[in-house]
Design a protein around this motif. Structure first.
Motif, PDB file in Angstrom:
ATOM      1  N   VAL A 240      31.258  81.627  16.380  1.00 49.35           N
ATOM      2  CA  VAL A 240      32.266  82.251  16.501  1.00 49.35           C
ATOM      3  C   VAL A 240      33.581  81.360  16.673  1.00 49.35           C
ATOM      4  CG1 VAL A 240      33.570  83.769  18.335  1.00 49.35           C
ATOM      5  CG2 VAL A 240      30.915  83.878  17.865  1.00 49.35           C
ATOM      6  N   TYR A 241      34.803  81.776  16.080  1.00 47.73           N
ATOM      7  CA  TYR A 241      35.924  81.132  16.199  1.00 47.73           C
ATOM      8  C   TYR A 241      37.087  82.128  16.850  1.00 47.73           C
ATOM      9  CZ  TYR A 241      34.198  77.657  12.890  1.00 47.73           C
ATOM     10  OH  TYR A 241      33.114  76.578  12.359  1.00 47.73           O
ATOM     11  N   ILE A 242      37.899  81.565  17.857  1.00 45.55           N
ATOM     12  CA  ILE A 242      38.737  82.329  18.340  1.00 45.55           C
ATOM     13  C   ILE A 242      40.127  81.661  18.130  1.00 45.55           C
ATOM     14  CG2 ILE A 242      39.243  83.480  20.602  1.00 45.55           C
ATOM     15  CD1 ILE A 242      36.415  82.758  21.382  1.00 45.55           C
ATOM     16  N   ALA A 243      41.150  82.591  17.727  1.00 42.55           N
ATOM     17  CA  ALA A 243      42.373  81.948  17.204  1.00 42.55           C
ATOM     18  C   ALA A 243      43.548  82.411  18.148  1.00 42.55           C
ATOM     19  CB  ALA A 243      42.690  82.290  15.750  1.00 42.55           C
ATOM     20  N   GLY A 244      44.310  81.426  18.498  1.00 45.34           N
ATOM     21  CA  GLY A 244      45.527  81.387  19.377  1.00 45.34           C
ATOM     22  C   GLY A 244      46.772  80.891  18.575  1.00 45.34           C
ATOM     23  N   LYS A 245      47.987  81.234  19.052  1.00 42.83           N
ATOM     24  CA  LYS A 245      49.017  80.677  18.458  1.00 42.83           C
ATOM     25  C   LYS A 245      49.127  78.926  18.750  1.00 42.83           C
ATOM     26  CE  LYS A 245      50.651  84.573  16.768  1.00 42.83           C
ATOM     27  NZ  LYS A 245      49.522  85.124  17.090  1.00 42.83           N
ATOM     28  N   GLU A 246      49.815  78.415  17.935  1.00 42.36           N
ATOM     29  CA  GLU A 246      49.841  76.968  18.185  1.00 42.36           C
ATOM     30  C   GLU A 246      50.926  76.750  19.344  1.00 42.36           C
ATOM     31  OE1 GLU A 246      49.913  72.883  17.456  1.00 42.36           O
ATOM     32  OE2 GLU A 246      48.386  74.463  16.507  1.00 42.36           O
ATOM     33  N   ASP A 247      51.825  77.528  19.653  1.00 44.64           N
ATOM     34  CA  ASP A 247      52.728  77.221  20.814  1.00 44.64           C
ATOM     35  C   ASP A 247      53.348  78.639  21.150  1.00 44.64           C
ATOM     36  OD1 ASP A 247      54.274  76.009  22.691  1.00 44.64           O
ATOM     37  OD2 ASP A 247      55.081  74.442  21.635  1.00 44.64           O
ATOM     38  N   ALA A 248      54.058  78.703  22.076  1.00 44.79           N
ATOM     39  CA  ALA A 248      54.520  79.938  22.693  1.00 44.79           C
ATOM     40  C   ALA A 248      55.623  80.729  21.762  1.00 44.79           C
ATOM     41  CB  ALA A 248      55.376  79.674  23.937  1.00 44.79           C
ATOM     42  N   ILE A 249      55.153  81.983  21.642  1.00 43.21           N
ATOM     43  CA  ILE A 249      56.308  82.998  20.981  1.00 43.21           C
ATOM     44  C   ILE A 249      55.820  84.188  21.782  1.00 43.21           C
ATOM     45  CG2 ILE A 249      54.398  83.529  19.163  1.00 43.21           C
ATOM     46  CD1 ILE A 249      58.497  83.477  18.605  1.00 43.21           C
ATOM     47  N   ILE A 250      57.130  84.852  22.277  1.00 45.63           N
ATOM     48  CA  ILE A 250      57.273  85.895  23.108  1.00 45.63           C
ATOM     49  C   ILE A 250      55.678  85.972  23.908  1.00 45.63           C
ATOM     50  CG2 ILE A 250      58.682  87.489  21.641  1.00 45.63           C
ATOM     51  CD1 ILE A 250      56.315  88.831  20.535  1.00 45.63           C
ATOM     52  N   ASN A 251      55.061  87.188  24.167  1.00 47.65           N
ATOM     53  CA  ASN A 251      53.907  86.835  25.032  1.00 47.65           C
ATOM     54  C   ASN A 251      52.536  86.658  24.478  1.00 47.65           C
ATOM     55  OD1 ASN A 251      53.989  89.438  24.026  1.00 47.65           O
ATOM     56  ND2 ASN A 251      53.159  90.409  25.779  1.00 47.65           N
ATOM     57  N   ASP A 252      52.638  86.304  23.123  1.00 49.19           N
ATOM     58  CA  ASP A 252      51.336  86.087  22.402  1.00 49.19           C
ATOM     59  C   ASP A 252      50.474  84.799  23.281  1.00 49.19           C
ATOM     60  OD1 ASP A 252      52.112  87.702  20.462  1.00 49.19           O
ATOM     61  OD2 ASP A 252      51.651  86.720  18.978  1.00 49.19           O
ATOM     62  N   ALA A 253      49.253  84.962  22.950  1.00 46.45           N
ATOM     63  CA  ALA A 253      48.390  83.951  23.552  1.00 46.45           C
ATOM     64  C   ALA A 253      48.329  82.874  22.703  1.00 46.45           C
ATOM     65  CB  ALA A 253      47.008  84.315  23.789  1.00 46.45           C
ATOM     66  N   THR A 254      48.563  81.468  23.395  1.00 48.61           N
ATOM     67  CA  THR A 254      48.335  80.177  22.699  1.00 48.61           C
ATOM     68  C   THR A 254      47.036  79.660  22.746  1.00 48.61           C
ATOM     69  OG1 THR A 254      49.059  78.854  24.688  1.00 48.61           O
ATOM     70  CG2 THR A 254      50.705  79.751  23.133  1.00 48.61           C
ATOM     71  N   VAL A 255      46.850  78.791  22.127  1.00 47.29           N
ATOM     72  CA  VAL A 255      45.378  77.875  22.228  1.00 47.29           C
ATOM     73  C   VAL A 255      45.366  77.495  23.712  1.00 47.29           C
ATOM     74  CG1 VAL A 255      44.310  75.478  21.665  1.00 47.29           C
ATOM     75  CG2 VAL A 255      45.384  77.176  19.962  1.00 47.29           C
ATOM     76  N   ASN A 256      46.238  77.187  24.377  1.00 44.12           N
ATOM     77  CA  ASN A 256      46.201  76.604  25.632  1.00 44.12           C
ATOM     78  C   ASN A 256      45.817  77.773  26.644  1.00 44.12           C
ATOM     79  OD1 ASN A 256      46.368  73.809  25.308  1.00 44.12           O
ATOM     80  ND2 ASN A 256      48.694  73.983  25.746  1.00 44.12           N
ATOM     81  N   ASP A 257      46.518  78.979  26.435  1.00 42.09           N
ATOM     82  CA  ASP A 257      46.212  80.353  27.500  1.00 42.09           C
ATOM     83  C   ASP A 257      44.533  80.448  27.044  1.00 42.09           C
ATOM     84  OD1 ASP A 257      48.767  80.492  27.736  1.00 42.09           O
ATOM     85  OD2 ASP A 257      49.225  81.495  26.167  1.00 42.09           O
ATOM     86  N   LEU A 258      44.205  80.560  26.044  1.00 44.65           N
ATOM     87  CA  LEU A 258      42.728  80.949  25.770  1.00 44.65           C
ATOM     88  C   LEU A 258      41.851  79.733  26.427  1.00 44.65           C
ATOM     89  CD1 LEU A 258      42.863  81.625  21.713  1.00 44.65           C
ATOM     90  CD2 LEU A 258      42.998  83.373  23.703  1.00 44.65           C
ATOM     91  N   LYS A 259      42.144  78.775  26.468  1.00 46.96           N
ATOM     92  CA  LYS A 259      41.240  77.607  27.308  1.00 46.96           C
ATOM     93  C   LYS A 259      41.647  77.888  28.613  1.00 46.96           C
ATOM     94  CE  LYS A 259      41.493  74.185  23.739  1.00 46.96           C
ATOM     95  NZ  LYS A 259      42.042  72.803  23.044  1.00 46.96           N
ATOM     96  N   GLU A 260      42.374  78.090  29.213  1.00 47.01           N
ATOM     97  CA  GLU A 260      42.821  78.549  30.553  1.00 47.01           C
ATOM     98  C   GLU A 260      41.827  79.699  30.973  1.00 47.01           C
ATOM     99  OE1 GLU A 260      46.895  78.364  31.364  1.00 47.01           O
ATOM    100  OE2 GLU A 260      47.203  76.281  30.918  1.00 47.01           O
ATOM    101  N   ALA A 261      42.058  80.748  30.083  1.00 46.39           N
ATOM    102  CA  ALA A 261      41.314  82.019  30.543  1.00 46.39           C
ATOM    103  C   ALA A 261      39.366  81.489  30.205  1.00 46.39           C
ATOM    104  CB  ALA A 261      41.663  82.903  29.544  1.00 46.39           C
ATOM    105  N   GLY A 262      39.245  80.510  29.935  1.00 43.20           N
ATOM    106  CA  GLY A 262      37.887  80.278  29.965  1.00 43.20           C
ATOM    107  C   GLY A 262      36.956  80.704  28.800  1.00 43.20           C
ATOM    108  N   ILE A 263      37.765  81.201  27.597  1.00 46.13           N
ATOM    109  CA  ILE A 263      37.321  81.926  26.394  1.00 46.13           C
ATOM    110  C   ILE A 263      36.619  80.939  25.462  1.00 46.13           C
ATOM    111  CG2 ILE A 263      38.033  83.042  24.425  1.00 46.13           C
ATOM    112  CD1 ILE A 263      40.161  84.340  26.062  1.00 46.13           C
ATOM    113  N   ASP A 264      36.907  79.574  25.586  1.00 50.99           N
ATOM    114  CA  ASP A 264      36.048  78.633  24.958  1.00 50.99           C
ATOM    115  C   ASP A 264      34.617  78.744  25.160  1.00 50.99           C
ATOM    116  OD1 ASP A 264      36.813  77.830  27.489  1.00 50.99           O
ATOM    117  OD2 ASP A 264      37.321  75.708  26.701  1.00 50.99           O
ATOM    118  N   LYS A 265      34.262  79.625  26.277  1.00 53.38           N
ATOM    119  CA  LYS A 265      32.869  79.636  26.314  1.00 53.38           C
ATOM    120  C   LYS A 265      32.028  80.410  25.542  1.00 53.38           C
ATOM    121  CE  LYS A 265      29.719  81.515  30.307  1.00 53.38           C
ATOM    122  NZ  LYS A 265      29.708  82.022  31.442  1.00 53.38           N
ATOM    123  N   PHE A 266      32.805  81.131  24.784  1.00 52.44           N
ATOM    124  CA  PHE A 266      32.040  82.145  23.722  1.00 52.44           C
ATOM    125  C   PHE A 266      32.373  81.847  22.443  1.00 52.44           C
ATOM    126  CE2 PHE A 266      33.159  84.409  27.723  1.00 52.44           C
ATOM    127  CZ  PHE A 266      31.756  84.433  28.136  1.00 52.44           C
TER     128      PHE A 266
END
Length: 284
Positions: free
Chosen positions: A180-206
């Motif tokens: 499984v690969y989970i993609a986010g934005k490179e950096d901030a744009i409006i309210n889209d989730a970035t790579v850092n947002d995904l990591k902070e949410a603990g999604i890298d567990k999956f």
């Protein structure tokens, strides 16, 4: 999806919101809106994809205002609210794979729900889950996942990512051999989730967190990174969340892509031939 007549007015409102989130100075807001209005004639044409052109204008406006992430406070509140709602729902519901998928789509309501009280959001989401999906190709999706080796899951907004996390957890349980690969934005744009947002949410567990390689909303194939394209091309199945991903990926007509979204605006509903507000799980 090419631009519809309503899209430009929507983008203007988003520019206004960026200006308001970036500064309290009314004169700066006025100048920012005049600046952004001049960009519309240069960027938009009949073949424009709203998510792409809008992003380009927003980033120019960020630069003009000297900001990098004007939605940060909004995103933080969305994440905090969604995390609480998901925790509450996990206590109230028996969540299987089908329910998790519906919740992941319904969770898109968080995009405009900051300011609701959590109980109201929970109530709304539970009602959406009861109603079911207007277009439901979830069986086809799950059958495809069963036969697949690699899944690419492309996220949408902050807040919503906590509902994605719930679905990814169930996918992991049901299809443990999936890469499984989970993609986010490179950096901030409006309210889209970035790579850092995904990591902070603990999604890298999956799954492995990856960047699209761009800040542009959605997945514009001429702007994403080579590394992202390599993973995109080798994926057996692609789950794309939200309207921005639909606007961009509907252009390539790839039958590996399953769209999970709530048709929140008239243009997207029109493209899909569904009522506005309909929840969708559909491959094109």
């Amino acid at each position: 999806m090419k631009v519809h007549y309503e899209c430009l007015a929507c983008q203007v409102l988003q520019c206004q919101r960026i200006a308001e989130l970036s500064t309290e100075d009314l004169e700066k807001r006025r100048r920012a809106m005049i600046f952004s209005s001049k960009l519309f004639a240069d960027y938009f044409n009949e073949n424009s994809i709203p998510a792409v052109v809008g992003s380009e204008i927003f980033l120019r406006l960020y630069e003009y205002l000297g900001v990098n992430d004007p939605f940060k406070g909004y995103k933080d509140r969305s994440n905090k609210l969604a995390r609480k709602v998901v925790d509450d729902l996990k206590r109230k519901l028996k969540i299987d794979l089908n329910t998790a998928l519906k919740l992941a789509i319904a969770g898109n309501v968080i995009d405009f729900a900051v300011g609701y009280n959590p109980e109201k959001i929970e109530e709304d989401i539970l009602e959406m889950v009861k109603e079911g999906l207007y277009i439901d190709e979830s069986k086809k999706l799950f059958d495809t996942l069963k036969m697949s080796k690699i899944l690419l899951y492309i996220t949408d907004n902050c807040g919503e990512i906590y509902f994605d996390k719930l679905l990814l957890e169930k996918i992991r349980e049901e299809f443990p051999r999936l890469e499984v690969y989970i993609a986010g934005k490179e950096d901030a744009i409006i309210n889209d989730a970035t790579v850092n947002d995904l990591k902070e949410a603990g999604i890298d567990k999956f799954g492995k967190i990856i960047s699209t390689g761009t800040r542009i909303v959605g997945v514009p194939m001429n702007k994403v990174s080579r590394d992202f394209i390599e993973i995109f091309n080798k994926a057996d199945v692609i789950i794309a969340k939200g309207q921005g991903n639909f606007e961009t990926l509907s252009e390539i007509k790839d039958d590996r892509v399953f769209f999970l979204l709530k048709a929140k605006c008239k243009p997207v509903a029109r493209e899909l031939n569904v009522p506005q507000g309909a929840m969708i799980c559909k491959a094109l």
